[in-house]
Design a protein around this motif. Structure first.
Motif, mmCIF file in Angstrom:
data_model
loop_
_atom_site.group_PDB
_atom_site.id
_atom_site.type_symbol
_atom_site.label_atom_id
_atom_site.label_comp_id
_atom_site.label_asym_id
_atom_site.label_seq_id
_atom_site.Cartn_x
_atom_site.Cartn_y
_atom_site.Cartn_z
ATOM 1 N N ASP A 268 0.758 -1.305 0.038
ATOM 2 C CA ASP A 268 0.015 0.091 0.002
ATOM 3 C C ASP A 268 0.634 1.342 0.009
ATOM 4 O OD1 ASP A 268 1.075 -0.123 2.499
ATOM 5 O OD2 ASP A 268 -0.905 0.060 3.579
ATOM 6 N N TYR A 269 2.049 1.123 -0.332
ATOM 7 C CA TYR A 269 3.070 2.343 -0.323
ATOM 8 C C TYR A 269 2.620 3.554 -1.147
ATOM 9 C CZ TYR A 269 7.599 4.836 -0.847
ATOM 10 O OH TYR A 269 8.485 5.604 -0.816
ATOM 11 N N PHE A 270 2.152 3.284 -2.209
ATOM 12 C CA PHE A 270 1.662 4.538 -2.821
ATOM 13 C C PHE A 270 0.622 5.243 -2.708
ATOM 14 C CE2 PHE A 270 4.397 1.466 -5.619
ATOM 15 C CZ PHE A 270 5.338 2.314 -6.028
ATOM 16 N N SER A 271 -0.506 4.569 -2.080
ATOM 17 C CA SER A 271 -1.353 5.366 -1.632
ATOM 18 C C SER A 271 -1.329 5.867 -0.185
ATOM 19 C CB SER A 271 -2.724 4.240 -1.597
ATOM 20 O OG SER A 271 -2.396 3.472 -0.539
ATOM 21 N N VAL A 272 -0.564 5.167 0.615
ATOM 22 C CA VAL A 272 -0.299 5.820 1.862
ATOM 23 C C VAL A 272 0.811 7.190 1.792
ATOM 24 C CG1 VAL A 272 1.038 5.374 4.037
ATOM 25 C CG2 VAL A 272 -0.383 3.652 3.234
ATOM 26 N N VAL A 273 1.671 7.012 0.907
ATOM 27 C CA VAL A 273 2.505 8.155 0.524
ATOM 28 C C VAL A 273 1.468 9.311 -0.090
ATOM 29 C CG1 VAL A 273 4.564 9.106 -0.825
ATOM 30 C CG2 VAL A 273 4.708 6.639 0.528
ATOM 31 N N LYS A 274 0.611 9.079 -0.815
ATOM 32 C CA LYS A 274 0.083 10.153 -1.298
ATOM 33 C C LYS A 274 -0.970 10.908 -0.441
ATOM 34 C CE LYS A 274 -1.702 12.567 -5.000
ATOM 35 N NZ LYS A 274 -0.933 13.728 -5.553
ATOM 36 N N ASN A 275 -1.281 10.223 0.510
ATOM 37 C CA ASN A 275 -2.095 10.790 1.585
ATOM 38 C C ASN A 275 -1.389 11.400 2.439
ATOM 39 O OD1 ASN A 275 -4.631 9.489 1.212
ATOM 40 N ND2 ASN A 275 -4.377 7.576 2.026
ATOM 41 N N ALA A 276 -0.175 11.032 2.676
ATOM 42 C CA ALA A 276 0.777 11.885 3.452
ATOM 43 C C ALA A 276 1.255 13.125 3.101
ATOM 44 C CB ALA A 276 1.806 10.900 4.245
ATOM 45 N N PHE A 277 1.586 13.056 1.621
ATOM 46 C CA PHE A 277 2.349 14.100 0.820
ATOM 47 C C PHE A 277 1.405 14.546 -0.397
ATOM 48 C CE2 PHE A 277 5.527 11.941 3.245
ATOM 49 C CZ PHE A 277 6.162 13.043 3.916
ATOM 50 N N GLU A 278 0.227 14.927 -0.201
ATOM 51 C CA GLU A 278 -0.647 15.262 -1.337
ATOM 52 C C GLU A 278 0.049 16.015 -2.308
ATOM 53 O OE1 GLU A 278 -5.469 16.188 -2.307
ATOM 54 O OE2 GLU A 278 -4.740 16.144 -0.150
ATOM 55 N N LYS A 279 0.449 16.975 -1.849
ATOM 56 C CA LYS A 279 0.931 18.383 -2.759
ATOM 57 C C LYS A 279 2.169 17.801 -3.583
ATOM 58 C CE LYS A 279 -1.652 21.939 -0.817
ATOM 59 N NZ LYS A 279 -1.543 23.329 -0.050
ATOM 60 N N GLU A 280 3.115 17.153 -2.696
ATOM 61 C CA GLU A 280 4.514 16.796 -3.026
ATOM 62 C C GLU A 280 4.710 15.777 -3.917
ATOM 63 O OE1 GLU A 280 4.585 18.966 1.277
ATOM 64 O OE2 GLU A 280 3.536 17.401 -0.106
ATOM 65 N N PHE A 281 3.837 14.556 -3.744
ATOM 66 C CA PHE A 281 3.885 13.224 -4.286
ATOM 67 C C PHE A 281 2.794 13.214 -5.575
ATOM 68 C CE2 PHE A 281 3.302 8.369 -4.104
ATOM 69 C CZ PHE A 281 4.418 7.981 -4.683
ATOM 70 N N THR A 282 3.497 12.638 -6.621
ATOM 71 C CA THR A 282 2.605 12.640 -7.851
ATOM 72 C C THR A 282 2.735 11.277 -8.442
ATOM 73 O OG1 THR A 282 2.879 14.897 -8.428
ATOM 74 C CG2 THR A 282 2.571 13.349 -10.180
ATOM 75 N N VAL A 283 1.791 10.691 -8.817
ATOM 76 C CA VAL A 283 1.556 9.351 -9.281
ATOM 77 C C VAL A 283 0.760 9.658 -10.924
ATOM 78 C CG1 VAL A 283 0.913 6.967 -9.506
ATOM 79 C CG2 VAL A 283 1.559 8.098 -7.324
ATOM 80 N N LYS A 284 1.521 9.377 -11.840
ATOM 81 C CA LYS A 284 1.007 9.327 -13.152
ATOM 82 C C LYS A 284 0.491 7.755 -13.506
ATOM 83 C CE LYS A 284 2.405 13.401 -15.526
ATOM 84 N NZ LYS A 284 3.338 13.994 -16.441
ATOM 85 N N GLY A 285 -0.592 7.576 -14.162
ATOM 86 C CA GLY A 285 -0.941 6.329 -14.927
ATOM 87 C C GLY A 285 -0.975 6.433 -16.373
ATOM 88 N N TYR A 286 -0.442 5.146 -16.913
ATOM 89 C CA TYR A 286 -0.682 5.214 -18.311
ATOM 90 C C TYR A 286 -1.383 4.017 -18.463
ATOM 91 C CZ TYR A 286 3.838 8.142 -18.507
ATOM 92 O OH TYR A 286 4.569 9.209 -18.389
ATOM 93 N N PHE A 287 -2.600 4.296 -19.188
ATOM 94 C CA PHE A 287 -3.642 3.312 -19.645
ATOM 95 C C PHE A 287 -3.850 3.035 -21.144
ATOM 96 C CE2 PHE A 287 -4.566 5.250 -15.789
ATOM 97 C CZ PHE A 287 -5.112 4.177 -14.997
ATOM 98 N N PHE A 288 -3.896 1.900 -21.535
ATOM 99 C CA PHE A 288 -4.313 1.632 -22.844
ATOM 100 C C PHE A 288 -5.663 0.711 -22.727
ATOM 101 C CE2 PHE A 288 -3.813 -1.330 -26.536
ATOM 102 C CZ PHE A 288 -4.098 -0.456 -27.512
ATOM 103 N N GLU A 289 -6.636 1.010 -23.395
ATOM 104 C CA GLU A 289 -7.605 0.079 -23.568
ATOM 105 C C GLU A 289 -8.243 0.069 -22.224
ATOM 106 O OE1 GLU A 289 -7.322 -3.029 -26.134
ATOM 107 O OE2 GLU A 289 -7.568 -1.978 -27.843
ATOM 108 N N GLY A 290 -8.360 0.917 -21.194
ATOM 109 C CA GLY A 290 -8.685 0.994 -19.980
ATOM 110 C C GLY A 290 -7.817 0.215 -18.873
ATOM 111 N N LYS A 291 -6.552 -0.515 -19.376
ATOM 112 C CA LYS A 291 -5.709 -1.118 -18.496
ATOM 113 C C LYS A 291 -4.530 -0.378 -18.265
ATOM 114 C CE LYS A 291 -3.234 -5.470 -18.229
ATOM 115 N NZ LYS A 291 -2.728 -6.783 -18.627
#
Length: 400
Positions: A268-291
């Motif tokens: 759960d590292y990425f969601s926990v870090v995002k909750n703690a550092f909402e402004k500083e931490f960025t996660v980008k997703g790359y989706f193809f046909e919804g996946k």
């Protein structure tokens, strides 16, 4: 733990949990200088699902006033990891003792063999092991550091295990050199950190690649074109949670290809870090046909840099969409948008990173074996961690 005296002027307190740290004392030194020494981040690392990692925290005091902080990680390794190291590095060594050691490994693969005591963070590259008040100076700071390392490491040593002390990821040799030599530390280079300096006046990736030679400019345009049809979006904490299983699967694909598999992130590292550092931490997703076929995470750091963090991508689709190189350019784009002066792209894949304009910065580590067998494996261990040969590229136009 209460104050423990070092000498008439200096003392220290040792803690096993980040939550127990006296906030005012720790923060007086960390002072938001780096996310990776902030208490909130250290809590996340400490409370993750990795059972092999323990943390220790030290606050150093000068006449009762905080003047330094030190962060330790303690990791237990099973014998199997050294079996791989031995297979790859010591086939030509005919030492009788080493042959006996290899036989021991073969018959004890699941037994804890090494307790590595690290000053620094094994999850990230960089100088994240300690901070001292600059008024102390390097000589005094490092004398105090090594004294505390010696005290705490002895207390944490397991009976009958090999042990070693590691001070990690420094950009320049620690001073005074004689101090570390006297204390029997050996220094060695590891894979360099790759850094992109954003030129003054550049306000877009298009402007950035305009500085490239024609060959690399055309290559960059081709890379951008290849990802058409892939949806790229920022993920908020809820979306990260929604895709966490796939994010972790993509991360594991990268982890399993790593040269030295030290510690795996909690699931759960990425969601926990995002909750703690909402402004500083960025996660980008790359989706193809919804996946979700790739992701990239980064931090906006207090020193006006962007820190590339963990990434993951589908290796089978990488060539078709140039996922990895598009991620590298996306990091540069993110830095430019936030008016950052540089991007730390981390270690590994050095040659590819130089094709997007990164330059290598050497990283030095210090190691001190604690008994006969750890001394025996020190040379092959260091050899194993040495950077492989690679050819730096220069995409920029040559100056007239």
């Amino acid at each position: 733990m209460p104050f423990r005296s070092l000498n008439d002027d200096f003392s220290f307190s040792l803690y096993e949990k980040a939550i127990a740290l006296p906030a005012n004392d720790w923060d007086a030194i960390s002072n938001k200088n780096t996310i990776f020494l902030e208490r909130e981040y250290l809590k996340i690392v400490e409370t993750g699902e990795h059972t092999k990692l323990m943390s220790r925290y030290v606050i150093v005091y000068h006449k009762g006033k905080p003047c330094g902080i030190i962060y330790f990680q303690i990791v237990d390794f099973k014998a199997g990891i050294f079996g791989e190291l031995m297979d790859n590095q010591v086939q030509d060594i005919k030492s009788k003792r080493l042959n006996l050691f290899e036989k021991y490994i073969d018959s004890n693969k699941d037994e804890v063999l090494l307790r590595l005591f690290t000053c620094g963070n094994n999850l990230v590259s960089g100088e994240y092991g300690y901070l001292f008040d600059k008024k102390l100076g390097e000589d005094q700071s490092h004398t105090i550091l090594l004294k505390i390392v010696e005290i705490v490491s002895k207390e944490e040593k397991l009976a009958r295990t090999i042990s070693a002390i590691l001070l990690k990821d420094f950009h320049t040799a620690l001073q005074p050199v004689e101090l570390f030599e006297e204390e029997k530390y050996s220094n060695f280079f590891v894979e360099p950190n790759l850094v992109v300096e954003i030129p003054a006046g550049v306000d877009s990736v298009a402007n950035y690649i305009a500085l490239f030679s024609k060959k690399y400019r055309n290559r960059a345009k081709s890379i951008f074109k290849s990802i058409e049809g892939v949806e790229i979006k920022y993920l908020n904490s809820e979306e990260i949670k929604q895709h966490e299983k796939q994010i972790y699967k993509l991360y594991e694909g990268i982890f399993e290809k790593a040269k030295f598999k030290l510690i795996k992130l909690p699931k759960d590292y990425f969601s926990v870090v995002k909750n703690a550092f909402e402004k500083e931490f960025t996660v980008k997703g790359y989706f193809f046909e919804g996946k979700l076929i790739a992701f990239a995470s980064s931090f906006l750091m207090p020193d006006n840099s962007l820190e590339a963090h963990y990434i993951g991508f589908d290796y089978e689709l990488n060539n078709q969409y140039n996922l990895y190189q598009n991620i590298l350019y996306a990091m540069i784009d993110e830095a430019i948008k936030h008016k950052r002066s540089k991007v730390n792209l981390g270690r590994t894949a050095a040659e590819i990173k130089t094709t997007v304009g990164a330059k290598a910065e050497n990283l030095i580590c210090y190691i001190k074996p604690q008994n006969t067998i750890s001394k025996l494996i020190q040379k092959p261990f260091i050899s194993f961690l040495q950077p492989a040969e690679w050819i730096p590229r220069n995409p920029f136009k040559e100056e007239a």
